[in-house]
Design a protein around this motif. Structure first.
Motif, PDB file in Angstrom:
ATOM      1  N   THR A  35      38.461  83.891  35.785  1.00 32.21           N
ATOM      2  CA  THR A  35      37.235  84.055  36.602  1.00 32.21           C
ATOM      3  C   THR A  35      37.124  85.509  36.394  1.00 32.21           C
ATOM      4  N   MET A  36      36.093  86.093  36.024  1.00 31.37           N
ATOM      5  CA  MET A  36      35.518  87.345  36.053  1.00 31.37           C
ATOM      6  C   MET A  36      34.372  87.594  36.982  1.00 31.37           C
ATOM      7  N   ILE A  37      34.569  88.818  37.530  1.00 27.85           N
ATOM      8  CA  ILE A  37      33.519  89.317  38.469  1.00 27.85           C
ATOM      9  C   ILE A  37      33.180  90.959  37.920  1.00 27.85           C
ATOM     10  N   PHE A  40      28.618  95.181  40.406  1.00 26.52           N
ATOM     11  CA  PHE A  40      27.401  95.181  40.206  1.00 26.52           C
ATOM     12  C   PHE A  40      26.556  95.977  41.006  1.00 26.52           C
ATOM     13  N   TYR A  64      38.279  87.290  43.968  1.00 24.75           N
ATOM     14  CA  TYR A  64      38.320  88.713  44.034  1.00 24.75           C
ATOM     15  C   TYR A  64      39.820  89.105  43.424  1.00 24.75           C
TER      16      TYR A  64
ATOM     17  N   THR B  39      17.340  90.165  42.758  1.00 21.20           N
ATOM     18  CA  THR B  39      18.823  90.139  42.700  1.00 21.20           C
ATOM     19  C   THR B  39      19.028  89.263  44.059  1.00 21.20           C
ATOM     20  N   GLU B  43      19.386  86.639  36.977  1.00 24.91           N
ATOM     21  CA  GLU B  43      19.970  85.948  35.722  1.00 24.91           C
ATOM     22  C   GLU B  43      19.547  84.509  35.574  1.00 24.91           C
ATOM     23  N   THR B 124      23.017  92.945  46.234  1.00 20.93           N
ATOM     24  CA  THR B 124      24.001  92.669  45.388  1.00 20.93           C
ATOM     25  C   THR B 124      25.511  91.971  45.919  1.00 20.93           C
ATOM     26  N   PRO B 126      27.237  89.004  48.400  1.00 24.45           N
ATOM     27  CA  PRO B 126      27.130  87.659  49.107  1.00 24.45           C
ATOM     28  C   PRO B 126      26.989  87.410  50.642  1.00 24.45           C
ATOM     29  N   GLU B 179      25.673  85.042  46.037  1.00 24.63           N
ATOM     30  CA  GLU B 179      25.901  86.341  44.999  1.00 24.63           C
ATOM     31  C   GLU B 179      27.238  86.065  44.286  1.00 24.63           C
ATOM     32  N   CYS B 180      28.443  85.550  45.206  1.00 22.08           N
ATOM     33  CA  CYS B 180      29.606  85.535  44.522  1.00 22.08           C
ATOM     34  C   CYS B 180      29.469  84.536  43.443  1.00 22.08           C
ATOM     35  N   HIS B 183      27.214  85.350  40.364  1.00 19.97           N
ATOM     36  CA  HIS B 183      27.815  86.579  39.367  1.00 19.97           C
ATOM     37  C   HIS B 183      29.139  86.417  39.054  1.00 19.97           C
ATOM     38  N   MET B 184      29.571  85.124  39.274  1.00 20.52           N
ATOM     39  CA  MET B 184      31.309  84.750  38.922  1.00 20.52           C
ATOM     40  C   MET B 184      31.140  84.106  37.618  1.00 20.52           C
ATOM     41  N   ILE B 291      31.482  79.339  48.187  1.00 19.14           N
ATOM     42  CA  ILE B 291      32.376  80.259  47.789  1.00 19.14           C
ATOM     43  C   ILE B 291      33.599  80.309  49.101  1.00 19.14           C
ATOM     44  N   THR B 369      31.011  90.659  51.341  1.00 17.77           N
ATOM     45  CA  THR B 369      32.180  90.249  50.502  1.00 17.77           C
ATOM     46  C   THR B 369      32.501  88.952  50.983  1.00 17.77           C
ATOM     47  N   VAL B 370      33.705  88.572  50.681  1.00 16.00           N
ATOM     48  CA  VAL B 370      34.109  87.361  51.242  1.00 16.00           C
ATOM     49  C   VAL B 370      35.391  87.466  52.266  1.00 16.00           C
TER      50      VAL B 370
END
Lengths: 184, 387
Positions: A35-37, A40, A64, B39, B43, B124, B126, B179-180, B183-184, B291, B369-370
């Motif tokens: 898994t890549m994060i 950003f 993470y 954002t 993507e 940017t 989550p 977002e997580c 962008h993962m 997530i 964050t999570v």
């Protein structure tokens, strides 16, 4: 076992691509999960930026990284910002001419490589990140080097495969020599 | 019906969730996307803009989200499969047109890559703060479908499912990423086109002069045609009869609106999808989606290692909600734990369906964050002490 890797540098050094190649090698060509994060934000150009990669033989739940066992840094700022995060006894890999490892922690295993100079000798400074991940592959033995080579070929612009493979092998060989105590 | 082999990138890829969503849409047959990039969803449209010229699709970068969310509906009535992509601030602007798609039974997909809110919030980072907005955001009564992926692989797989459900029920489907997940980057296996099932548009094929664009089939879903193919159609956001003509009476409203609700409600058991782990012996059930379903796993594993019987119910389809299942479980477990990247949304839905038979504990998070899995673990332990 879950391994957390953080790669840091400044924008333009190919930090994100390094993480991408590492994750791709692990998850597509080496039968592991990855898994890549990517960090950003506005810091993505010029200032410190980072890629976080988790590699695990088992499926990855928490996405993470918290305390990377491997930290690769290509700039002084990244070293200053991230070196405290490295897990106790972790592996620190630095770009020798760009990073002065001041107050180096005693518990970490430290390896360094003049990757930028090697990249310049190969004819393109741009491949510094590939030299770094070649070196990392040799000193950490986390990913099969063949899987890494395949991921390099699949991830770099068409027409630059040979140059990038040379860069990878330069770093890889230098790493093998460092680990075995041979002079480079 | 199967996917178009010319458009499907069969193979093993290392993709982020946003790009996987784009590929899922392409595999599903989407050939029109209108969007106002934002954002952390940008993507998705970047990849669409790159890929569409190669496969005969049209992407338009619109002037805003309001225009994007109506342009896709025009494309659908012209025969295309279409989606728009946004994040919280844009999602808010699209609410009016989600209602229009529900009212006109226009099959289309809205992707919301959730970020911290309200307002511009945390672009940017989550959050899962748009879940109730997905259910109730537009005015009036209507049924809706919303899905929540937890990995790039699911961003691919479930985007296809989102399109299929939208065609099957002629309803806007909301694809609630965050977002997580967006962008993962992880491995995404894209299967061969012949293994990808596509639910074809429910086109009317009977005599022209007998076509009624809003006359429902037995499952309450009407057949559709393409504008310009010679059928008489009228599509309006006003309350309408089976011809599609505006009829602004209580009787017409009574005939139309309950059907828009019931076509989802009465088919809910067919639409609902969730995944359960260790539910059979569970005394505590952690209910998650997106997530958070991954972040909860270390907490659940730790508790189970300590001998605590914890099960995991993960919503894949969030709306319609698995009401019956929650009620069943409430009758035999000691507590529910609901961790969410918000201050309590799906929590209330679990609580409502538990009917007071089992207490429900929220593990809130403001987003950015999570969760720390420890917070979820602590909630599991506390719940057994009745706190």
């Amino acid at each position: 076992m879950r391994t957390e890797i953080k790669i840091g540098g400044f924008g333009g050094q190919g930090v994100i691509l390094s993480g991408y190649i590492l994750g791709r090698a692990a998850s597509i060509y080496d039968n592991k999960y990855a898994t890549m994060i990517q960090a950003f934000g506005p810091e993505a150009r010029g200032s410190a930026c980072s890629a976080q990669v988790i590699v695990d033989p088992n499926i990855i739940d928490y996405p993470y990284i918290t305390n990377p066992q491997i930290l690769v840094v290509m700039s002084q700022e990244a070293y200053a910002k991230f070196s405290s995060e490295l897990a106790p006894g972790g592996i620190l890999i630095t770009e020798e001419e760009l990073v002065n490892p001041i107050n180096l922690r005693k518990d970490v295993k430290h390896y360094s490589i003049p990757a930028t100079r090697f990249a310049e000798e190969l004819g393109k400074k741009l491949v510094v990140n590939i030299v770094m991940i070649g070196f990392m592959t040799a000193v950490t033995k986390l990913i099969n080097p063949e899987a890494m080579r395949k991921a390099v070929i699949a991830s770099v612009p068409k027409g630059t495969e040979d140059l990038n493979l040379k860069a990878f092998d330069k770093g890889y060989q230098y790493g093998l020599n460092v680990v075995s105590g041979k002079s480079n | 019906m199967k996917a178009d082999p010319k458009a499907v990138l069969t193979g093993a890829h290392f993709l982020d969730g946003d790009h996987a969503c784009s590929e899922g849409a392409i595999a599903a047959g989407c050939r029109f996307v209108a969007g106002y990039p934002i954002t952390p969803s940008t993507e998705v449209v970047e990849r669409i803009a790159e890929r569409f010229p190669l496969i005969g699709g049209v992407f338009i970068q619109m002037e805003d989200e309001i225009a994007s969310s109506i342009a896709i509906q025009g494309a659908v009535w012209a025969g295309k499969k279409a989606m728009t992509v946004t994040s919280g601030p844009g999602f808010s602007l699209m609410m009016e047109h989600i209602g229009l798609a529900a009212m006109t039974e226009t099959p289309c997909v809205f992707v919301d890559v959730q970020r911290g809110g309200p307002s511009t919030g945390l672009p940017t980072q989550p959050a899962q703060g748009d879940m109730m907005q997905a259910r109730w955001g537009s005015h009036g009564d209507y049924g809706i479908i919303a899905l929540s992926p937890n990995s790039p692989q699911e961003c691919f797989d479930l985007t296809i499912k989102a399109f299929n459900l939208s065609e099957q029920y002629r309803v806007p489907v909301l694809f609630m990423m965050d977002e997580c997940v967006g962008h993962m980057t992880e491995r995404v296996i894209i299967p061969p086109a012949e293994e990808i099932n596509i639910f074809p548009r429910r086109f009317y094929e009977g005599p022209r002069d007998e076509y009624l664009p809003f006359k429902p089939d037995e499952d309450l879903v009407p057949k559709i045609v393409k504008a310009g193919d010679g059928y008489k159609i009228h599509v309006t956001g006003l309350t309408h009869d089976e011809k599609g003509y505006p009829v602004m009476t209580a009787a017409a409203q009574e005939k139309l609106i309950p059907r828009l609700v019931n076509k989802i409600k009465l088919n809910a058991e067919k639409i609902i999808e969730y995944k359960e782990d260790n539910i059979d012996d569970a005394e505590v059930v952690v209910v998650t989606y997106g997530i958070t379903s991954r972040v909860a796993i270390p907490a659940i594993n730790q508790a189970r290692q300590e001998g605590i019987k914890v099960g995991h119910l993960r919503l894949i389809v969030v709306w319609p909600f698995p009401e019956k299942r929650i009620t069943e479980l409430a009758g035999r477990i000691k507590s529910f734990i609901v961790p969410e990247l918000n201050q309590g949304q799906i929590f209330y839905e679990v609580e409502r369906n538990a009917y007071g038979k089992a207490p429900v504990y929220l593990v809130p998070h403001a987003g950015g964050t999570v969760h720390n899995p420890k917070d979820i673990y602590n909630a599991i332990i506390k719940s057994l002490k009745g706190k």
